[in-house]
Structure formats: C-alpha cells, structure tokens
Design a protein around this motif. Sequence first.
Motif, mmCIF file in Angstrom:
data_model
loop_
_atom_site.group_PDB
_atom_site.id
_atom_site.type_symbol
_atom_site.label_atom_id
_atom_site.label_comp_id
_atom_site.label_asym_id
_atom_site.label_seq_id
_atom_site.Cartn_x
_atom_site.Cartn_y
_atom_site.Cartn_z
ATOM 1 N N ASP A 60 0.598 -1.498 0.291
ATOM 2 C CA ASP A 60 0.337 0.119 -0.297
ATOM 3 C C ASP A 60 1.216 1.607 0.187
ATOM 4 O O ASP A 60 0.347 2.442 -0.392
ATOM 5 N N THR A 61 2.119 1.051 0.562
ATOM 6 C CA THR A 61 2.457 2.919 0.908
ATOM 7 C C THR A 61 2.984 2.959 -0.806
ATOM 8 O O THR A 61 3.560 3.933 -0.935
ATOM 9 N N VAL A 62 3.600 1.582 -1.534
ATOM 10 C CA VAL A 62 4.314 1.706 -3.011
ATOM 11 C C VAL A 62 2.952 2.075 -3.483
ATOM 12 O O VAL A 62 3.829 3.192 -4.387
ATOM 13 N N LEU A 63 1.983 1.994 -3.989
ATOM 14 C CA LEU A 63 0.964 1.665 -4.403
ATOM 15 C C LEU A 63 0.310 3.712 -4.180
ATOM 16 O O LEU A 63 0.320 3.895 -5.390
ATOM 17 N N GLY A 64 0.921 4.377 -3.019
ATOM 18 C CA GLY A 64 0.042 5.295 -2.976
ATOM 19 C C GLY A 64 1.351 6.198 -2.944
ATOM 20 O O GLY A 64 0.814 7.316 -4.000
ATOM 21 N N GLU A 65 2.525 5.982 -3.058
ATOM 22 C CA GLU A 65 3.742 6.488 -3.814
ATOM 23 C C GLU A 65 3.355 6.988 -4.971
ATOM 24 O O GLU A 65 3.771 7.466 -5.638
ATOM 25 N N CYS A 66 2.771 5.908 -5.928
ATOM 26 C CA CYS A 66 2.764 6.065 -7.705
ATOM 27 C C CYS A 66 1.927 6.630 -7.489
ATOM 28 O O CYS A 66 1.917 7.124 -8.922
ATOM 29 N N SER A 67 0.646 6.644 -6.830
ATOM 30 C CA SER A 67 -0.505 7.052 -7.298
ATOM 31 C C SER A 67 -0.468 8.580 -7.377
ATOM 32 O O SER A 67 -0.042 9.315 -6.326
ATOM 33 N N THR A 68 -0.435 8.868 -8.384
ATOM 34 C CA THR A 68 0.012 11.559 -8.092
ATOM 35 C C THR A 68 -2.023 11.545 -7.998
ATOM 36 O O THR A 68 -1.738 12.493 -7.926
ATOM 37 N N SER A 69 -2.597 11.356 -7.569
ATOM 38 C CA SER A 69 -4.505 10.943 -7.668
ATOM 39 C C SER A 69 -5.345 10.867 -6.816
ATOM 40 O O SER A 69 -6.581 11.057 -6.191
ATOM 41 N N TRP A 70 -5.129 9.346 -5.733
ATOM 42 C CA TRP A 70 -5.745 8.957 -5.353
ATOM 43 C C TRP A 70 -5.447 8.457 -3.764
ATOM 44 O O TRP A 70 -4.279 7.792 -4.587
ATOM 45 N N LYS A 71 -5.256 8.512 -2.729
ATOM 46 C CA LYS A 71 -4.601 7.682 -1.929
ATOM 47 C C LYS A 71 -5.348 6.081 -2.279
ATOM 48 O O LYS A 71 -6.328 6.003 -2.239
ATOM 49 N N VAL A 72 -4.841 5.338 -1.338
ATOM 50 C CA VAL A 72 -4.758 4.095 -1.881
ATOM 51 C C VAL A 72 -6.906 3.269 -1.323
ATOM 52 O O VAL A 72 -7.163 2.727 -1.469
ATOM 53 N N SER A 73 -6.559 3.907 0.333
ATOM 54 C CA SER A 73 -7.929 4.321 0.607
ATOM 55 C C SER A 73 -9.347 3.997 0.434
ATOM 56 O O SER A 73 -10.533 4.390 0.224
ATOM 57 N N ARG A 74 -8.913 5.726 -0.661
ATOM 58 C CA ARG A 74 -9.873 5.690 -1.365
ATOM 59 C C ARG A 74 -10.140 5.475 -2.741
ATOM 60 O O ARG A 74 -11.271 5.364 -3.761
ATOM 61 N N MET A 75 -9.467 4.500 -3.508
ATOM 62 C CA MET A 75 -9.875 3.313 -4.322
ATOM 63 C C MET A 75 -10.351 2.876 -4.115
ATOM 64 O O MET A 75 -10.969 1.913 -3.203
ATOM 65 N N PRO A 76 -11.281 2.135 -5.586
ATOM 66 C CA PRO A 76 -12.124 1.407 -5.405
ATOM 67 C C PRO A 76 -11.494 0.478 -4.763
ATOM 68 O O PRO A 76 -10.322 0.140 -4.885
ATOM 69 N N VAL A 77 -12.556 -1.350 -3.625
ATOM 70 C CA VAL A 77 -12.459 -1.747 -3.566
ATOM 71 C C VAL A 77 -11.808 -2.801 -4.089
ATOM 72 O O VAL A 77 -10.287 -3.903 -4.148
ATOM 73 N N VAL A 78 -12.494 -2.917 -5.544
ATOM 74 C CA VAL A 78 -12.043 -4.168 -6.695
ATOM 75 C C VAL A 78 -10.703 -3.803 -7.469
ATOM 76 O O VAL A 78 -9.571 -4.610 -7.176
ATOM 77 N N ASP A 79 -10.495 -2.738 -7.462
ATOM 78 C CA ASP A 79 -9.479 -1.613 -8.362
ATOM 79 C C ASP A 79 -8.083 -2.281 -7.136
ATOM 80 O O ASP A 79 -7.295 -2.659 -7.358
ATOM 81 N N ARG A 80 -8.028 -1.380 -5.645
ATOM 82 C CA ARG A 80 -7.336 -1.794 -4.554
ATOM 83 C C ARG A 80 -6.881 -2.972 -4.947
ATOM 84 O O ARG A 80 -5.066 -3.802 -4.864
ATOM 85 N N ASN A 81 -7.410 -4.340 -4.553
ATOM 86 C CA ASN A 81 -7.476 -5.419 -4.687
ATOM 87 C C ASN A 81 -6.689 -5.660 -6.123
ATOM 88 O O ASN A 81 -5.944 -6.371 -5.703
ATOM 89 N N ILE A 82 -7.008 -5.793 -6.296
ATOM 90 C CA ILE A 82 -6.578 -5.641 -8.087
ATOM 91 C C ILE A 82 -4.555 -5.871 -7.836
ATOM 92 O O ILE A 82 -3.726 -6.507 -8.466
ATOM 93 N N MET A 83 -4.607 -4.635 -7.528
ATOM 94 C CA MET A 83 -3.282 -3.845 -7.723
ATOM 95 C C MET A 83 -2.413 -4.204 -6.582
ATOM 96 O O MET A 83 -1.286 -4.798 -6.957
ATOM 97 N N ARG A 84 -3.132 -5.148 -5.062
ATOM 98 C CA ARG A 84 -2.253 -5.208 -4.499
ATOM 99 C C ARG A 84 -1.995 -6.574 -4.615
ATOM 100 O O ARG A 84 -0.697 -7.098 -4.698
ATOM 101 N N ILE A 85 -2.423 -7.422 -5.296
ATOM 102 C CA ILE A 85 -2.312 -9.163 -6.419
ATOM 103 C C ILE A 85 -1.068 -8.489 -7.363
ATOM 104 O O ILE A 85 -0.632 -9.260 -7.127
ATOM 105 N N ALA A 86 -1.589 -7.541 -7.644
ATOM 106 C CA ALA A 86 0.390 -7.692 -9.512
ATOM 107 C C ALA A 86 0.777 -6.741 -8.482
ATOM 108 O O ALA A 86 2.326 -7.314 -8.469
ATOM 109 N N ALA A 87 0.960 -5.725 -7.533
ATOM 110 C CA ALA A 87 2.061 -5.124 -6.816
ATOM 111 C C ALA A 87 2.828 -6.334 -6.021
ATOM 112 O O ALA A 87 4.444 -6.345 -6.349
#
Length: 142
Positions: A60-87
């Motif tokens: 989540d820290t890396v996703l947050g650092e790489c996101s220019t517009s959204w905090k991880v907690s504000r991302m849609p749940v499905v999107d966030r978890n797809i990205m967690r798997i890939a990350a």
Amino acid sequence: MARSTARKRALNTLYEADEKGQDILSLLAERIEHPGAQTPLPDYAVEIVRGVAEHRRDIDTVLGECSTSWKVSRMPVVDRNIMRIAAWEIMYNDDVPSGVAIDEAMALAKTLCDADSPNFIYGLLSAVAAKTQENTQENTNE
C-alpha cells in the motif's frame, strides 16, 4: 488450475476481507477450512492472499507513492485489490515477470472494473514495476 483462475479466487478473498473489514488471514483460514459451494482455493491463490496479507503495508505504501491522484484507501475496493495482487507479484514473486503481473491485472480490471479503471491500474502498476526495478538495481549496485 491456471494461475489466472487462482488470481481471481485470491481477488474474491481479498475483496471480501476488505469489504467486511476482516483480517485477511482469518478469512483465508475460513475459506480453506470451509470452501462452501466452491472448489477449494488453489495453492497459488492461497500463496497470493498470504503474500498480500504479509506485505500489505509495504504494498500500500508503494501504491500510494506511485499514485498521483488517489490515496489507496480512496480507491475502489476491486481496483485496490487487483493492484495489491499485481504489486505483490511484481515486488515479491520472482517467478512472475512484471509484464505478466500487469497483463493479468488488466484482464481482471477489464471484466470487473468500471471503464476508467484499466488505464489507471495500468499506469499505477507500470510505475510500481519501474520503482521495484530501480530499487533492485540500487541494491545490486551496493
């Protein structure tokens, strides 16, 4: 069972835990013990869920650092978890090339997310892959 299917099953478990606010590993233990109407979780799905649970803070820290517009907690749940798997695959699973992890995430996003999500997910995961490669090269040069 194909890894694509395992990723989808892992996503279902991570999504459920996220939506319920339940501990990922306790939900995983329930799913392993009582698969219900579904077939038992594939080994790779279990590996993904455990890996994401173990490294979620760093992911989540890396996703947050790489996101220019959204905090991880504000991302849609499905999107966030797809990205967690890939990350997790990009950062911690040397058996899966970054491009494959991103392609698999895109396949899930195209079928499960709204129309704008795939582009966002692709951009963010590409940044995660670049950052991970950068960190790996830095550690190799030390």
